[in-house]
Enzyme design. Structure first.
Site, PDB file in Angstrom:
ATOM      1  N   HIS B 122       0.864  -1.185   0.000  1.00 36.17           N
ATOM      2  CA  HIS B 122       0.000   0.000   0.000  1.00 36.17           C
ATOM      3  C   HIS B 122       0.905   1.241   0.000  1.00 36.17           C
ATOM      4  O   HIS B 122       2.026   1.192   0.510  1.00 36.17           O
ATOM      5  CB  HIS B 122      -0.834  -0.056   1.286  1.00 36.17           C
ATOM      6  CG  HIS B 122      -1.898   0.978   1.388  1.00 36.17           C
ATOM      7  ND1 HIS B 122      -1.636   2.279   1.749  1.00 36.17           N
ATOM      8  CD2 HIS B 122      -3.241   0.913   1.200  1.00 36.17           C
ATOM      9  CE1 HIS B 122      -2.770   2.959   1.773  1.00 36.17           C
ATOM     10  NE2 HIS B 122      -3.756   2.153   1.447  1.00 36.17           N
ATOM     11  N   GLN B 202      -4.378  -5.325   6.958  1.00 35.10           N
ATOM     12  CA  GLN B 202      -5.350  -6.297   6.444  1.00 35.10           C
ATOM     13  C   GLN B 202      -5.291  -7.637   7.181  1.00 35.10           C
ATOM     14  O   GLN B 202      -6.192  -8.457   7.027  1.00 35.10           O
ATOM     15  CB  GLN B 202      -5.124  -6.527   4.942  1.00 35.10           C
ATOM     16  CG  GLN B 202      -5.271  -5.276   4.081  1.00 35.10           C
ATOM     17  CD  GLN B 202      -6.692  -4.743   4.025  1.00 35.10           C
ATOM     18  OE1 GLN B 202      -7.654  -5.466   4.278  1.00 35.10           O
ATOM     19  NE2 GLN B 202      -6.839  -3.470   3.716  1.00 35.10           N
ATOM     20  N   LYS B 225     -10.539  -1.033  10.550  1.00 29.75           N
ATOM     21  CA  LYS B 225     -10.661  -2.162   9.619  1.00 29.75           C
ATOM     22  C   LYS B 225     -11.253  -3.403  10.295  1.00 29.75           C
ATOM     23  O   LYS B 225     -11.507  -4.404   9.630  1.00 29.75           O
ATOM     24  CB  LYS B 225      -9.307  -2.502   9.007  1.00 29.75           C
ATOM     25  CG  LYS B 225      -8.665  -1.310   8.307  1.00 29.75           C
ATOM     26  CD  LYS B 225      -8.317  -1.577   6.884  1.00 29.75           C
ATOM     27  CE  LYS B 225      -7.406  -0.514   6.329  1.00 29.75           C
ATOM     28  NZ  LYS B 225      -7.976   0.134   5.144  1.00 29.75           N
ATOM     29  N   CYS B 367      -4.788   2.078  -3.809  1.00 29.19           N
ATOM     30  CA  CYS B 367      -3.608   2.660  -3.142  1.00 29.19           C
ATOM     31  C   CYS B 367      -2.358   1.810  -3.286  1.00 29.19           C
ATOM     32  O   CYS B 367      -1.341   2.103  -2.689  1.00 29.19           O
ATOM     33  CB  CYS B 367      -3.855   2.947  -1.665  1.00 29.19           C
ATOM     34  SG  CYS B 367      -5.077   4.198  -1.376  1.00 29.19           S
TER      35      CYS B 367
END
Lengths: 148, 420
Positions: B122, B202, B225, B367
């Site tokens: 990212h 993530q 997230k 991104c």
């Protein structure tokens, strides 16, 4: 303008300008041109526009880059609309287009094929696609006026 | 056992909110996850019952804010299984964590030292290191990947050499979703006396991340997230290393003494990194969000997402040859795909068309702007899933794609019908 109310015709206009964008090649010798690169952080659109304004008349306008269907076709339609026009006439077209995009009153006769984007507010995240080329020309006109 | 239908009842946005006249099918959790009611309540509780500053007031209400705020460090400690709660720095999120790390570690690097990253990072795990190249002349190198763009420990070993001082990798890529064998990669990194910093944005929401078991030196992640508030995240660091980092923000709350002769003294980690009034309500909300997902169980979350993801991939592969899936074998959450003819910039049209079915996805480069070099397309559609997605959501996605493709075959440009 009756035919421009037909979704099928509008779809064909958009796809035609996407598949065969007008004035879609940058000129290498750009000494007479003002140019700008507009790239979006949030999506892929990344276009460069060149415009040759002489005695307040847009003698040539070109663009290139990577852009989505809406960005490419709306910019292509814009180039068709403003080439040969004075910057004041172009300004009126841009102002009316922006009014249409932001759901204000506008003169559709000035916008011709650009009215294909009259409903882009239905997915407001795509407004930036429908305006990226128009914002580019606005900035170039502003630049020209400042330099005068 | 985890019951997704019961769990969904705890998310107000999934109960009554419509998009384009349809029930919301939210598949953009890789960008941010939806918030359960208990997190919302916890944030509101702070504002309603004890909205004072932390570390400041000499009155009971302020003490409660302190307690609630500091308690979260213990919750995070348990969540990632670190040694000490003082290894937990509160940040504004993953991006901020990595920037705090990059600034803080600058004095430990010198010209020519290599920072090893990957092309699937990212932007927030790329640009802070590019800036260090400009500032102090470090070198950036990219790990070797196989033909499926995977990083194996063997390829990682081939990428390592004595010049590498810092390894910065996403545990799970935000587009392709490969889950790296970080434990083995950390071992190899340490064999070369280098430091490993893991972007857990993530991975932390999806799998059990045990920093002691993985033996990683730094870990960054964001609360939003996994259902926490926005504006809060964590930089974990092994304490001695963490304490060596230089503080990025100077100001109140991080100093011990300031003198007129411009001498000043700062606190030890983690407090030296936490100048100014923090996002108190977000921090407290993060604690609740962690408790919520820990109660469900990280293994349950991972298994559930694997199952529904596989269902969608099986159907897409069997029923829609027009769809190209870039990462079918990766178990991680994001499902990256394109409809043939809509690759590149046109993927956005598929995103807009899916929205008309109530389906929220993200399109574009996500991104990860070096990624197009790898997968050969500048843009893709990303359906990123979380614990509240169901088999029915996946069917909704596949059926909508089938519908869009069929209509597109009849009328070129039909994916734009919302516009007309």
């Amino acid at each position: 303008m009756a035919s421009l109310n037909d979704p099928m015709i509008l779809r064909q206009i958009i796809m035609d300008h996407y598949d065969n964008p007008r004035h879609h090649q940058l000129i290498e010798d750009d000494s007479k041109y003002l140019s700008i690169r507009k790239d979006s952080d949030s999506c892929i659109d990344d276009i460069t526009m060149q415009v040759n304004i002489n005695n307040d008349i847009i003698e040539d306008i070109r663009f290139d880059g990577v852009a989505c269907t809406i960005a490419t076709s709306s910019t292509s339609i814009l180039t068709d609309l403003v080439i040969g026009k004075t910057i004041d006439e172009a300004q009126e077209i841009i102002d009316n287009y922006k009014n249409m995009i932001f759901e204000k009153d506008y003169d559709e006769d000035l916008l011709e094929e650009a009215i294909a984007f009259q409903n882009v507010h239905r997915q407001a995240n795509r407004i930036k696609c429908a305006t990226i080329g128009w914002d580019a020309l606005q900035q170039l006109i502003d630049k020209y006026r400042e330099a005068k | 056992m985890f019951d997704v239908y019961e769990t969904r009842k705890k998310y107000p946005i999934l109960n009554g909110i419509k998009m384009e006249g349809h029930n919301l099918v939210y598949m953009d959790s890789g960008a941010t996850a939806l918030k359960p009611q208990c997190v919302i309540d916890k944030v509101v509780e702070y504002y309603s019952e004890y909205s004072t500053n932390t570390h400041r007031g000499d009155y009971p209400l302020a003490h409660r804010a302190d307690e609630e705020y500091e308690k979260v460090r213990k919750i995070v400690k348990e969540f990632i299984n670190c040694n000490d709660e003082n290894e937990i720095v509160y940040t504004y999120g993953t991006t901020h964590s990595i920037n705090v790390l990059a600034h803080g570690i600058k004095h430990m690097l010198k010209k020519g030292d290599v920072v090893l990253i990957s092309e699937f990072e990212h932007a927030s795990n790329v640009l802070p290191w590019f800036r260090l190249k400009d500032e102090i002349g470090i070198e950036i190198e990219y790990v070797k990947l196989d033909e499926k763009h995977h990083l194996t420990p063997e390829l990682f070993k081939e990428s390592m050499h004595d010049g590498v001082k810092l390894v910065c990798l996403a545990h799970i890529s935000n587009v392709l979703g490969q889950c790296l064998d970080i434990k083995e990669i950390a071992k190899i990194t340490h064999d070369y006396n280098a430091i490993i910093a893991v972007d857990g944005a993530q991975s932390v929401p999806h799998i059990k991340v045990d920093v002691k078991d993985l033996d990683i030196d730094f870990l960054s992640f964001s609360a939003h997230k996994f259902g926490g508030p926005t504006g809060i995240g964590v930089l974990y660091g092994k304490y001695d290393l963490l304490n060596k980092l230089e503080a990025y923000n100077l100001g109140g709350g991080m100093n011990t003494r300031i003198e007129c002769n411009t001498c000043y003294f700062i606190k030890e980690a983690p407090f030296k990194f936490e100048a100014g009034t923090p996002a108190i309500e977000a921090t407290i909300g993060m604690g609740k969000a962690i408790q919520f997902i820990m109660d469900i169980g990280m293994d349950n979350i991972h298994e559930h997402i694997k199952k529904i993801r596989k269902h969608a991939i099986d159907r897409l592969q069997n029923e829609l040859p027009e769809v190209i899936i870039y990462n079918p074998e990766n178990e991680g959450a994001p499902l990256a795909f394109n409809v043939k003819g809509y690759e590149g910039a046109r993927c956005q049209d598929i995103g807009s068309a899916l929205a008309t079915y109530g389906i929220a996805v993200r399109t574009g480069e996500h991104c990860a702007k070096l990624l197009p070099n790898l997968i050969g397309t500048k843009g893709s559609v990303r359906a990123s899933l979380y614990l509240y997605n169901t088999i029915e959501d996946m069917d909704c996605l596949v059926d909508a794609l089938k519908d869009i493709v069929a209509k597109e075959k009849e009328n070129k440009g039909d994916a734009l019908s919302w516009l007309l």
